[in-house]
Design an enzyme around this catalytic site. Structure first.
Site, PDB file in Angstrom:
ATOM      1  N   LYS A  76     -78.645  -0.256  20.206  1.00  0.00           N
ATOM      2  CA  LYS A  76     -78.074  -1.505  19.685  1.00  0.00           C
ATOM      3  C   LYS A  76     -78.510  -2.645  20.603  1.00  0.00           C
ATOM      4  O   LYS A  76     -78.537  -2.480  21.830  1.00  0.00           O
ATOM      5  CB  LYS A  76     -76.548  -1.389  19.637  1.00  0.00           C
ATOM      6  CG  LYS A  76     -75.857  -2.596  18.993  1.00  0.00           C
ATOM      7  CD  LYS A  76     -74.356  -2.363  18.799  1.00  0.00           C
ATOM      8  CE  LYS A  76     -73.656  -3.577  18.199  1.00  0.00           C
ATOM      9  NZ  LYS A  76     -72.217  -3.361  17.945  1.00  0.00           N
ATOM     10  N   SER A 151     -70.026  -4.306  13.352  1.00  0.00           N
ATOM     11  CA  SER A 151     -71.190  -5.071  13.758  1.00  0.00           C
ATOM     12  C   SER A 151     -72.430  -4.215  14.018  1.00  0.00           C
ATOM     13  O   SER A 151     -73.532  -4.742  14.110  1.00  0.00           O
ATOM     14  CB  SER A 151     -70.870  -5.857  15.034  1.00  0.00           C
ATOM     15  OG  SER A 151     -70.654  -4.965  16.130  1.00  0.00           O
ATOM     16  N   SER A 175     -66.483  -1.483  15.041  1.00  0.00           N
ATOM     17  CA  SER A 175     -67.921  -1.645  14.789  1.00  0.00           C
ATOM     18  C   SER A 175     -68.773  -0.394  14.877  1.00  0.00           C
ATOM     19  O   SER A 175     -69.959  -0.448  14.556  1.00  0.00           O
ATOM     20  CB  SER A 175     -68.507  -2.683  15.748  1.00  0.00           C
ATOM     21  OG  SER A 175     -68.189  -3.956  15.288  1.00  0.00           O
TER      22      SER A 175
END
Ligand code: GLN
Length: 484
Positions: A76, A151, A175
């Site tokens: 990420k 997210s 998330s």
């Protein structure tokens, strides 16, 4: 190759059925072919990946490697990566190249994993649909007109579509779990303090935790094992030995006590999603678990509590982006004040600015007691609810999200509707307990996720339950059409 489990990949690499370079190239080719439609990656680090793959192949040839050696992953884009752009999904950091590696990057590199690239995400991890990214929305591989959740939308889209075998992610209010649910993946947010936050760009420091999104509990266990552990560079990381997650997977579930929180099955839960969760409960019963209702009476307060605490911490954390030290700097400002205002006004998107304003407000003199202090007290009540529940049961089970994936643009004009996506996930962050989401069925041809929550540091038990469920079901093996 992209449909093999991490264990199968590991065995094949060790048996030299294919090399890490071939495997890495396979994923790079798939990224080239499919990512234009998905937008899962902000940066693809092909050269770095092939270099790491060659190093892994050398280690494999010499023998004596770990289980993850030579296996690719996506990171990420919230984790600092030395020499590689680390954007956090923001224009503010569009040209930021990190001067050091996050601890988990160091650990996974050290385990011999190969980083394919940096996964797209909501700006500063604020969002539930991956529509706040400066790099544009990510699409859900199950339906390109729908959101992948957020997210960690890039991480899940990459794994769900086979553009990475596994990915890292972070979870401040849901998330990891909500996007995993919307894309048919298994995602785990460990106990607060289990995984180092060093080099993970801070959103809300008392809630942020790093974890994994994968195709199965077994895959997630392997990678979490390599990420977890005390880090002297993170003062909130906990000095406590890490359990053997993989060894725990095989234990039978006879006698496992599961609690169903009645507040999680109330109004707002889609009937189709509820049906899948109820069927999953039956599977657990058939595996020997006992099930009873429990109550988390303060759970309905988690969304309002979170939207005081998280923006407050964000407003403080994001104060460092001032256009002076690093990050976006406006052109031609005449005064220092103008430099701050324009750099931040240009660098941050609308949702991030909204959070900073809310956070600054709830922390300001005169409102602090009414909002921030009050929210901290409610947070304690939510924590107490879980303490009581875990005196009676081993795991708490419920839905991860109220609905299946929604259409792009559906909730962008209504921040509160967007915030309600995390109605079932936020409580675990406020309490600090571990929680995960795993596939448990389909509704309207879209994946449904169930959530398991555990007591502090009970990741092994959660992964064990998830793995046993996945031995009895095959929802997690389904693959989105067009990406097989
Ligand atoms: N959707 C929540 C938010 O927007 C949670 C995000 C997260 O877990 N990073 O804050």
């Amino acid at each position: 190759m992209h449909k093999l489990s991490l264990k199968q990949l590991s065995d094949s690499l060790k048996a030299r059925q294919f090399s890490s370079r071939e495997l890495t190239q396979h994923f790079l080719d798939r990224i080239g072919r499919h990512d234009p439609a998905l937008n899962a990656y902000v940066t693809v680090t092909a050269e770095r990946a092939l270099r790491q793959a060659d190093a892994a192949d050398a280690r494999l040839a010499a023998g004596g490697t770990g289980v993850l050696t030579g296996i690719p992953l996506a990171q990420k884009d919230i984790f600092c990566t030395l020499g590689v752009k680390t954007s956090c999904g923001s224009r503010m950091l569009d040209r930021f190249v990190a001067p050091y590696d996050a601890t988990i990057v160091e650990k996974l590199d050290g385990a011999g994993m190969v980083m394919l690239g940096k996964a797209n995400m909501d700006e500063f991890a604020m969002g539930s649909s991956n529509e706040t990214s400066w790099y544009g929305p990510v699409k859900n591989p199950w339906d390109l007109e729908r959101v992948p959740g957020g997210s960690s939308g890039g991480s899940v889209a990459a794994v769900a579509a086979g553009l990475a075998p596994v990915a890292t992610a972070t979870d401040t209010g849901g998330s990891i779990r909500q996007p995993a649910a919307l894309t048919n993946l298994t995602g785990i947010k460990p106990t607060y303090g289990r995984v180092s936050r060093y080099g993970m760009i801070a959103f809300a420091s008392s809630l942020d935790q790093a974890g994994v999104v994968a195709h199965s509990a077994e895959d997630a266990a392997l990678v979490l094992q390599a990420m977890a552990g005390f880090d002297p560079r993170d003062s909130t990381s906990v000095e406590r030995p890490v359990d053997d997650y993989t060894a725990a997977l095989g234990a039978p579930l006879r006698g496992l006590r599961i609690g169903l929180p009645k507040e999680y099955f109330a109004e707002g839960l889609d009937a189709g999603v509820r049906g899948c969760i109820e069927a999953a409960v039956k599977v657990f019963e058939s595996l020997g678990a006992t099930v009873k209702e429990v109550s988390l009476p303060n759970a309905p307060l988690s969304v309002p509590t979170y939207y005081v605490v998280a923006p407050a911490e964000a407003s403080s954390n994001l104060a460092r982006f001032d256009g002076v030290r690093y990050g976006h700097r406006t052109e031609g400002a005449k005064t220092l004040q103008e430099l701050y205002e324009r750099s931040r006004g240009e660098g941050f998107g609308a949702e991030v600015q909204r959070r900073i304003m809310v956070g600054t407000y709830v922390l300001s003199h005169g409102y602090y007691d009414a909002y921030y202090l009050k929210a901290q007290k409610v947070r304690r009540l939510i924590y107490d609810d879980f303490r009581r529940a875990f005196a009676e049961v081993d795991l708490v089970l419920g839905p991860t999200a109220q609905n299946v994936a929604f259409k792009l643009g559906d909730k962008t004009d209504d921040p509160v509707a967007m915030y309600l996506n995390d109605i079932y996930t936020i409580a675990a962050n406020l309490a600090g307990i571990p929680a995960m989401s795993l596939p448990c069925g389909f509704h309207q041809d879209l994946p449904v996720g169930m959530q398991l929550m555990g007591n502090f540091f009970d990741e092994a038990r959660m992964l064990n339950a998830a793995h046993q469920y996945q031995q009895a079901t095959d929802f997690h093996k389904r693959w989105p059409k067009g990406f097989a």
